[in-house]
Every structure is written in C-alpha cells, then in structure tokens.
Scaffold this motif. Structure first.
Motif, short mmCIF file in Angstrom:
data_model
loop_
_atom_site.label_atom_id
_atom_site.label_comp_id
_atom_site.label_asym_id
_atom_site.label_seq_id
_atom_site.Cartn_x
_atom_site.Cartn_y
_atom_site.Cartn_z
N THR A 41 43.81 40.98 30.66
CA THR A 41 44.22 40.74 32.04
C THR A 41 43.27 39.75 32.72
O THR A 41 43.70 38.83 33.42
N SER A 42 41.96 39.94 32.51
CA SER A 42 40.98 39.01 33.07
C SER A 42 41.19 37.59 32.55
O SER A 42 41.16 36.62 33.32
N LEU A 43 41.43 37.46 31.26
CA LEU A 43 41.62 36.14 30.67
C LEU A 43 42.88 35.46 31.22
O LEU A 43 42.87 34.25 31.50
N LYS A 44 43.93 36.24 31.39
CA LYS A 44 45.17 35.67 31.96
C LYS A 44 44.92 35.21 33.40
O LYS A 44 45.41 34.16 33.82
N ASN A 45 44.15 35.99 34.15
CA ASN A 45 43.83 35.60 35.53
C ASN A 45 42.96 34.34 35.56
O ASN A 45 43.12 33.49 36.43
#
Length: 321
Positions: free
Chosen positions: A164-168
């Motif tokens: 999720t962090s990487l997608k953000n």
C-alpha cells in the motif's frame, strides 16, 4: 572452476541513464552509496534531501508532503537534547535553531517537489520493514532521534502494508511526473539490532511487497517500474565476510563498487561510458599530488587536465569540479 553463483542481469532496452538524466535517490543508506557513485561521475542527481529514510512508510509520508507542498510549522518540530528535530527527517537535518530547521525542511520540500517534476529516474532503496510508532503523536517516524524507547511502539509492516505504501509512493510521483522511471531495490545492509530472524523476515516482507506491486504495474497509469537486485547480489554473489565492513553489517567499498558495476551494466547507457571514463580521469587527476608542482611535466599534466575539464563542461555545462 566456477566459485561464484551469478545473478542473471539484462541491459534495459529503454529508459537508460545518461548525462541528460536527472536521478533522485531516496531511502536507506545504500541509496547514498549509489548516489555517491553518480556524484563522482558527475551525473545530475539528488540524494536523500530529508536524510536516510529506512522504511517505506517514511518515504510515503515524505512523498505525500512533497506532493502537497507542505509548509512545516512550529508544531511539526520538537526540542530534545539541545537540538530541534523533525520526526519526518533524519537527525543530520536537526539543528540548534528551530527557525533554521524549519527553513531547511521547507526548502527541501520545495527542492524535492521540483526535482520529482523533472526527474527521469527515481531510485528507491528500502532498508527495513520494522518501524517505530510515536505513541503521543501516533506517527510512524522516520527517525527516533534517540528519544526514550518507551515513547514508541515497535512493529513490523506486513506485506500488504508495504505494498500500500509503495502504491501511494508511485501515485504521488506520477501525479507530479507521469514519465519518471522508478527503480526499487532492497538494501543489502543487515539490520541485526532487530535480530537475525527478524531481519530476514523484514527483508522478505520488503521483497514480497515490491514484487506484488511490480506484478500489478500494468494497472498503474504511465509508470515505468523496475527492480534492481542489490540485496540478492550481496547475498548470492558476494556471500563472504571479506565484502563487509568491520561491523560485519555494511557492504565495504569493494562490495559497493561491485554492485555499482552491476547497476552500470543494467541501467547506464553504453554511449555514456566514454564520458564516464573522462570524468574518472579528471577526478583522479585532481587527486594527484605531484612531487614537484613547478616542474615542466606537471605543468603539462595540468594543461591536459584543464583541457579535459573544458571539453566536459562544454558538452555538459552543469558539470562542476
């Protein structure tokens, strides 16, 4: 006899780095090792404007602030051990003056915002999945700044959390620059303060999350996403303690140079190698200490060196020695 297992690497067919590229490096201290090589060879680059960021959540929060052009105010910093700090920045930015710290933070936000907009490549190195949550502010911090341990809760990010962090992070980057190439890598530095098993679990979470996101990259509009196996090269090709510093945790200069050569093979344009060789010759020439500075031979050497510098700066005006 072959005494080494080799990781198969292929040259990128496009999006290669050359002297017209602008490279932003964010993340673990290993990103600074690669950044120092780019700096030595005089590529356009910006390294960790907020200092070393060890985990993906801190990088995510930075990108969010950069996209929103956050203005840091008095409530965003705190005083401890005779210095002012920010939980979102490394302690190398900490300062005895609150005003100076705030000015630096805001200047670096503006700088990073502009750099992302113009960057051709963004290299993100993840160091650990272990994070510290500041209990009072409920903020996952980039750095604890040596505050008492009891003020934090330590936890490990799940694979889902990291993905999720990487997608953000990717969404934030593409909102400013849809054409940037993003290269993820995992730092080969072992975080053994967390424990041997815990370090392995941490690296596994990071690698799994990166590949989960890469496998979904067709769903991420206009992004160019890649993975470079820094961690795997260290673990599989350089599996010997002679490639570590005295602490047995950090890669030594031999290992860093080896991984840099591998990065070259994959990401540096072939047409750039000749310029790199010239830059290297100038750098070594500048470090040369003559026995007799007034000799005719040394004066010829200096003249030849200045000619090389002039040729480089005429081709690439941003190069400074």
């Amino acid at each position: 006899m072959n005494l080494q297992t080799k990781i198969k690497l292929e040259k990128q067919s496009k999006h290669l780095i050359d002297y017209n590229s602008s490279v932003l490096l964010l993340g673990s201290c290993f990103s600074e090792n690669i950044g120092e090589k780019l700096e030595y060879f005089k590529f356009q680059n910006l390294q960790n404007p907020f200092g070393i960021l060890f985990h993906p959540k801190s990088i995510e929060l930075l990108i969010e602030d950069v996209v929103n052009k956050k203005q840091y105010l008095e409530d965003d910093v705190f005083y401890y051990n005779e210095q002012w700090h920010s939980f979102k920045a490394h302690s190398k930015l900490s300062h005895t003056s609150k005003e100076v710290l705030l000015k630096m933070l805001n200047a670096h936000i503006a700088l990073t915002h502009q750099y992302i907009k113009n960057a051709t490549h963004i290299v993100i190195t993840l160091g650990t999945a272990w994070v510290y949550n500041h209990l009072e502010s409920n903020l996952v911090v980039a750095n604890c700044h040596k505050l008492p341990q009891k003020q934090f809760e330590k936890k490990i990010l799940t694979v889902s959390d990291i993905a999720t962090s990487l997608k953000n992070i990717i969404d934030g980057i593409t909102s400013l620059n849809a054409m940037a190439t993003v290269v993820f890598t995992v730092s080969p530095v072992r975080h053994l303060k967390d424990g041997f098993i815990e370090n392995t679990q941490s690296k596994a979470h990071l690698i799994s999350a990166i590949h989960e996101v890469l496998n979904q990259k067709s769903n991420i509009s206009n992004s160019q996403l890649f993975y470079f196996p820094s961690y795997e090269i260290m673990m599989d090709e350089l599996r010997d303690y002679r490639f570590y510093k005295a602490d047995m945790l950090h890669p030594n200069q031999t290992a860093i140079h080896y991984i840099w050569d591998k990065f070259n093979q994959v990401w540096i344009a072939d047409k750039t190698i000749q310029t790199m060789d010239t830059v290297d010759a100038v750098q070594k020439g500048l470090q040369h200490k003559p026995f007799n500075p007034d000799s005719e031979a040394h004066q010829k050497f200096i003249k030849h060196l200045e000619a090389k510098k002039a040729t480089l700066t005429s081709q690439f005006p941003y190069i400074k020695f």
